[in-house]
Design an enzyme around this catalytic site. Sequence first.
Site, PDB file in Angstrom:
ATOM      1  N   LYS A  32      -6.022   3.037  -2.711  1.00  0.00           N
ATOM      2  CA  LYS A  32      -4.596   2.968  -2.640  1.00  0.00           C
ATOM      3  C   LYS A  32      -3.792   4.320  -3.011  1.00  0.00           C
ATOM      4  O   LYS A  32      -4.146   4.467  -4.188  1.00  0.00           O
ATOM      5  CB  LYS A  32      -4.144   1.817  -3.039  1.00  0.00           C
ATOM      6  N   ASP A  59       0.781   3.579  -0.095  1.00  0.00           N
ATOM      7  CA  ASP A  59       1.711   2.451  -0.966  1.00  0.00           C
ATOM      8  C   ASP A  59       3.087   3.329  -1.049  1.00  0.00           C
ATOM      9  O   ASP A  59       3.206   3.657  -2.480  1.00  0.00           O
ATOM     10  CB  ASP A  59       1.086   1.853  -2.279  1.00  0.00           C
ATOM     11  N   LYS A  61       6.112   1.776  -0.194  1.00  0.00           N
ATOM     12  CA  LYS A  61       7.162   0.881  -0.413  1.00  0.00           C
ATOM     13  C   LYS A  61       8.464   1.106   0.435  1.00  0.00           C
ATOM     14  O   LYS A  61       9.662   1.318  -0.343  1.00  0.00           O
ATOM     15  CB  LYS A  61       7.438   0.543  -1.895  1.00  0.00           C
ATOM     16  N   ASP A  64      14.839   1.317   3.599  1.00  0.00           N
ATOM     17  CA  ASP A  64      16.157   1.941   4.128  1.00  0.00           C
ATOM     18  C   ASP A  64      16.762   1.276   5.324  1.00  0.00           C
ATOM     19  O   ASP A  64      16.236   0.333   5.839  1.00  0.00           O
ATOM     20  CB  ASP A  64      15.809   3.439   4.439  1.00  0.00           C
ATOM     21  N   THR A 123       5.066  -7.203  -9.288  1.00  0.00           N
ATOM     22  CA  THR A 123       4.064  -7.970 -10.009  1.00  0.00           C
ATOM     23  C   THR A 123       4.524  -7.545 -11.503  1.00  0.00           C
ATOM     24  O   THR A 123       4.264  -8.328 -12.457  1.00  0.00           O
ATOM     25  CB  THR A 123       2.571  -7.854  -9.798  1.00  0.00           C
ATOM     26  N   ARG A 215      -6.744   0.424 -13.473  1.00  0.00           N
ATOM     27  CA  ARG A 215      -7.219   0.684 -14.589  1.00  0.00           C
ATOM     28  C   ARG A 215      -8.392   0.053 -15.035  1.00  0.00           C
ATOM     29  O   ARG A 215      -9.390   0.786 -15.613  1.00  0.00           O
ATOM     30  CB  ARG A 215      -6.300   0.327 -15.762  1.00  0.00           C
TER      31      ARG A 215
END
Length: 238
Positions: A32, A59, A61, A64, A123, A215
């Site tokens: 990603k 990614d 997002k 508009d 999240t 991570r």
Amino acid sequence: MNEVFIALDFEDKTQAWDFLNQFPTDVRPAVKIGMELFYREGPSFIEAIKAAGFTVFLDLKLYDIPNTVAHAVRNLARLDIDYLTLHTAGGVEMMQGAVAGAKEGAQAVGVQAPKLLGITQLTSFSEASMQATQLVQATMAESVTHLARLADEAGLDGTISSAFESEAIHAATSDGFLSITPGIRLAGDAAGDQSRVVTPGRAKEMQADGIVVGRSITQATDPVAAYQKVMTEFTQGA
């Protein structure tokens, strides 16, 4: 689908390649690429990642007016990316524009259109912070389910949301609609900036179709072993 996406949350392509080069040539995980890395390195980095055999989840997002998003997706689809995100809060017309743009861009260069995934609620949001920020009384589950229905209606391939909403999303949408879930940590890892986290095995039990892991893999002493552990937990459940 049992896809594990590694979040390449690195500052630049040098750091990203240093990480990816630890994987053997016969192991090419899905990755990603978010705003931080894409805005610095641009389309050429995406093309290099694809050429190296990695599945690319871009990614960005997008959010508009419909025409702008449609044209943006059309251009991005020409990069032969596999997945692309946009905000469901932009509405059905915006999402429909994205679907049309993805098809047009992919057809122009003879590749398959990317799967479009709608962001429902981040999240990093707790239910209380969502309600306060968006000035709504709906529960997290109600909001996510509503937005997932809109995404399904508009022709998107799935949504991005917490694993806590995966079962409800599947119940509210058509067969094959995907629930991809970030906020994944191996047992014992710190939650960081995520409010709603689960382990890979728990995400599978909660009906997630794919997971995004950062991570727990990228900061591991042995990233390849950590990736394989995540894959095992997610595909087998825990």
